[in-house]
Design a protein around this motif. Structure first.
Motif, PDB file in Angstrom:
ATOM      1  N   LYS A  12       0.548  -6.538   5.986  1.00 31.96           N
ATOM      2  CA  LYS A  12       1.488  -6.325   7.074  1.00 31.96           C
ATOM      3  C   LYS A  12       2.901  -6.370   6.511  1.00 31.96           C
ATOM      4  N   VAL A  13       3.661  -5.319   6.755  1.00 34.03           N
ATOM      5  CA  VAL A  13       5.029  -5.265   6.262  1.00 34.03           C
ATOM      6  C   VAL A  13       5.954  -4.971   7.432  1.00 34.03           C
ATOM      7  N   SER A  14       7.235  -5.220   7.217  1.00 32.64           N
ATOM      8  CA  SER A  14       8.215  -4.974   8.258  1.00 32.64           C
ATOM      9  C   SER A  14       8.358  -3.492   8.535  1.00 32.64           C
ATOM     10  N   ALA A  15       8.531  -3.149   9.795  1.00 35.36           N
ATOM     11  CA  ALA A  15       8.715  -1.750  10.161  1.00 35.36           C
ATOM     12  C   ALA A  15       9.998  -1.199   9.576  1.00 35.36           C
ATOM     13  N   ALA A  16      10.906  -2.105   9.164  1.00 38.84           N
ATOM     14  CA  ALA A  16      12.173  -1.661   8.602  1.00 38.84           C
ATOM     15  C   ALA A  16      12.008  -1.141   7.176  1.00 38.84           C
ATOM     16  N   ASP A  17      10.862  -1.456   6.544  1.00 41.40           N
ATOM     17  CA  ASP A  17      10.626  -1.004   5.179  1.00 41.40           C
ATOM     18  C   ASP A  17      10.199   0.452   5.196  1.00 41.40           C
ATOM     19  N   ALA A  18      11.057   1.332   4.712  1.00 42.46           N
ATOM     20  CA  ALA A  18      10.758   2.763   4.756  1.00 42.46           C
ATOM     21  C   ALA A  18       9.689   3.132   3.744  1.00 42.46           C
ATOM     22  N   GLU A  19       9.723   2.512   2.568  1.00 42.09           N
ATOM     23  CA  GLU A  19       8.760   2.796   1.517  1.00 42.09           C
ATOM     24  C   GLU A  19       8.082   1.505   1.072  1.00 42.09           C
ATOM     25  N   VAL A  20       6.792   1.599   0.809  1.00 39.06           N
ATOM     26  CA  VAL A  20       6.004   0.434   0.392  1.00 39.06           C
ATOM     27  C   VAL A  20       5.297   0.760  -0.911  1.00 39.06           C
ATOM     28  N   ASN A  21       5.289  -0.193  -1.845  1.00 35.40           N
ATOM     29  CA  ASN A  21       4.474  -0.047  -3.055  1.00 35.40           C
ATOM     30  C   ASN A  21       3.085  -0.567  -2.720  1.00 35.40           C
ATOM     31  N   TRP A  22       2.179   0.342  -2.354  1.00 35.40           N
ATOM     32  CA  TRP A  22       0.845  -0.060  -1.909  1.00 35.40           C
ATOM     33  C   TRP A  22       0.019  -0.688  -3.023  1.00 35.40           C
ATOM     34  N   ALA A  23       0.397  -0.473  -4.281  1.00 33.18           N
ATOM     35  CA  ALA A  23      -0.372  -1.032  -5.394  1.00 33.18           C
ATOM     36  C   ALA A  23      -0.107  -2.520  -5.597  1.00 33.18           C
ATOM     37  N   ARG A  24       1.000  -3.011  -5.114  1.00 34.95           N
ATOM     38  CA  ARG A  24       1.402  -4.394  -5.362  1.00 34.95           C
ATOM     39  C   ARG A  24       0.332  -5.376  -4.888  1.00 34.95           C
ATOM     40  N   GLY A  25      -0.180  -6.171  -5.829  1.00 35.69           N
ATOM     41  CA  GLY A  25      -1.156  -7.202  -5.509  1.00 35.69           C
ATOM     42  C   GLY A  25      -2.577  -6.717  -5.321  1.00 35.69           C
TER      43      GLY A  25
ATOM     44  N   TYR B 224      -4.302   5.297   2.677  1.00 31.32           N
ATOM     45  CA  TYR B 224      -2.919   4.900   2.495  1.00 31.32           C
ATOM     46  C   TYR B 224      -2.102   6.132   2.117  1.00 31.32           C
ATOM     47  N   PRO B 225      -0.979   6.365   2.785  1.00 30.48           N
ATOM     48  CA  PRO B 225      -0.153   7.527   2.452  1.00 30.48           C
ATOM     49  C   PRO B 225       0.634   7.273   1.172  1.00 30.48           C
ATOM     50  N   ILE B 226       0.429   8.121   0.171  1.00 34.38           N
ATOM     51  CA  ILE B 226       1.094   7.941  -1.117  1.00 34.38           C
ATOM     52  C   ILE B 226       1.890   9.195  -1.448  1.00 34.38           C
ATOM     53  N   THR B 227       3.168   9.002  -1.716  1.00 32.63           N
ATOM     54  CA  THR B 227       4.058  10.125  -2.018  1.00 32.63           C
ATOM     55  C   THR B 227       4.588  10.108  -3.445  1.00 32.63           C
TER      56      THR B 227
ATOM     57  N   ALA C 102       6.018   9.461 -13.995  1.00 33.16           N
ATOM     58  CA  ALA C 102       6.083   9.499 -12.535  1.00 33.16           C
ATOM     59  C   ALA C 102       5.871  10.910 -12.020  1.00 33.16           C
ATOM     60  N   ALA C 103       5.360  11.006 -10.794  1.00 30.71           N
ATOM     61  CA  ALA C 103       5.161  12.304 -10.155  1.00 30.71           C
ATOM     62  C   ALA C 103       5.202  12.128  -8.646  1.00 30.71           C
ATOM     63  N   GLU C 104       5.774  13.115  -7.976  1.00 28.04           N
ATOM     64  CA  GLU C 104       5.736  13.167  -6.522  1.00 28.04           C
ATOM     65  C   GLU C 104       4.386  13.762  -6.104  1.00 28.04           C
ATOM     66  N   ILE C 105       3.699  13.106  -5.187  1.00 32.65           N
ATOM     67  CA  ILE C 105       2.410  13.594  -4.703  1.00 32.65           C
ATOM     68  C   ILE C 105       2.385  13.476  -3.183  1.00 32.65           C
ATOM     69  N   ASP C 106       1.325  13.931  -2.577  1.00 35.07           N
ATOM     70  CA  ASP C 106       1.195  13.838  -1.118  1.00 35.07           C
ATOM     71  C   ASP C 106      -0.287  13.701  -0.787  1.00 35.07           C
ATOM     72  N   ILE C 107      -0.768  12.455  -0.784  1.00 36.81           N
ATOM     73  CA  ILE C 107      -2.188  12.211  -0.564  1.00 36.81           C
ATOM     74  C   ILE C 107      -2.379  11.039   0.387  1.00 36.81           C
ATOM     75  N   GLY C 108      -3.587  10.927   0.950  1.00 37.36           N
ATOM     76  CA  GLY C 108      -4.020   9.750   1.672  1.00 37.36           C
ATOM     77  C   GLY C 108      -5.218   9.199   0.922  1.00 37.36           C
TER      78      GLY C 108
ATOM     79  N   LEU D   8       2.392   2.685  -6.523  1.00 35.65           N
ATOM     80  CA  LEU D   8       1.953   3.739  -5.607  1.00 35.65           C
ATOM     81  C   LEU D   8       2.823   3.649  -4.359  1.00 35.65           C
ATOM     82  N   TRP D   9       3.823   4.507  -4.269  1.00 33.26           N
ATOM     83  CA  TRP D   9       4.798   4.421  -3.192  1.00 33.26           C
ATOM     84  C   TRP D   9       4.450   5.352  -2.040  1.00 33.26           C
ATOM     85  N   GLY D  10       4.739   4.879  -0.834  1.00 37.00           N
ATOM     86  CA  GLY D  10       4.510   5.700   0.339  1.00 37.00           C
ATOM     87  C   GLY D  10       5.113   5.063   1.567  1.00 37.00           C
ATOM     88  N   PRO D  11       5.153   5.801   2.669  1.00 34.82           N
ATOM     89  CA  PRO D  11       5.727   5.265   3.909  1.00 34.82           C
ATOM     90  C   PRO D  11       4.850   4.186   4.517  1.00 34.82           C
TER      91      PRO D  11
END
Length: 202
Positions: A9-22, A82-85, A137-143, A165-168
């Motif tokens: 659970k992250v704050s809605a104010a966080d525009a981007e999240v590193n989904w890989a963390r932890g 998870y949306p990853i960009t 690094a690379a820009e991608i667009d996957i779930g 792994l960054w994404g909204p």
């Protein structure tokens, strides 16, 4: 705050999240293929602690094909997509010690592919000729629910640091239930006892 299935659970104010963390991952590297910098608990790539040199907070291993590699690392994000960009694989090269950059094939499984042998290609990260710290690094667009990294070293040793792994911050990802009213007497739990509660998702 961790929710069911390991989602965070992250704050809605966080525009981007590193989904890989932890997140947890598996490794194909045999114990005797590690440098003195190994990864016994399989936590280094996602612990958020960045190295300052090739021999500090990194994982060194044989990855040069065809004899010692390539090596694969499979990271589980959860049971939802998870949306990853953007994907980032960081490491260190040190030509004087035979430590080079690496090629990384990034593949993924969406939630409906889990439990199968089917993988889709997200991107190929090509080795860099730089000496010292590098980011592939690379820009991608996957779930994705699961990500596989296949690492092919260009020198005797490969030293990797963090994987990102960054994404909204998607609103559809599960959050922990929140009790918004006081429990009635029948639902109170005496000390040392247990009670099963259930919730309905809205």
């Amino acid at each position: 705050v961790d929710a069911v299935g390991g989602l965070t659970k992250v704050s809605a104010a966080d525009a981007e999240v590193n989904w890989a963390r932890g997140k947890s991952y598996t490794s194909s590297v045999p114990e005797n293929y590690y440098h003195s910098n190994n990864d016994p608990n399989l936590t280094k790539f996602t612990d958020g602690v960045y190295g300052t040199s090739w021999d500090d907070n990194t994982v060194g291993f044989y990855a040069k094909p065809p004899v010692e590699g390539p090596q694969t690392f499979v990271m589980t994000l959860g049971e939802q997509n998870y949306p990853i960009t953007k994907v980032v694989v960081s490491g260190f090269a040190y030509a004087g010690a035979g430590i080079g950059s690496c090629d990384v094939l990034v593949e993924y499984q969406s939630a409906d592919m889990l439990g199968t042998d089917e993988w889709a290609t997200a991107t190929n990260l090509n080795a860099t000729n730089s000496d010292g710290a590098y980011d592939l690094a690379a820009e991608i667009d996957i779930g994705a629910a699961q990500i596989r990294f296949t690492v092919s070293g260009t020198n005797t040793w490969t030293f990797l640091d963090e994987i990102e792994l960054w994404g909204p911050n998607a609103s559809y990802l599960a959050e922990p239930p929140v009790i918004t009213q006081e429990l009635n007497r029948e639902m109170l739990i005496p000390t040392g006892k247990s009670k099963t509660l259930s919730v309905e998702a809205e």
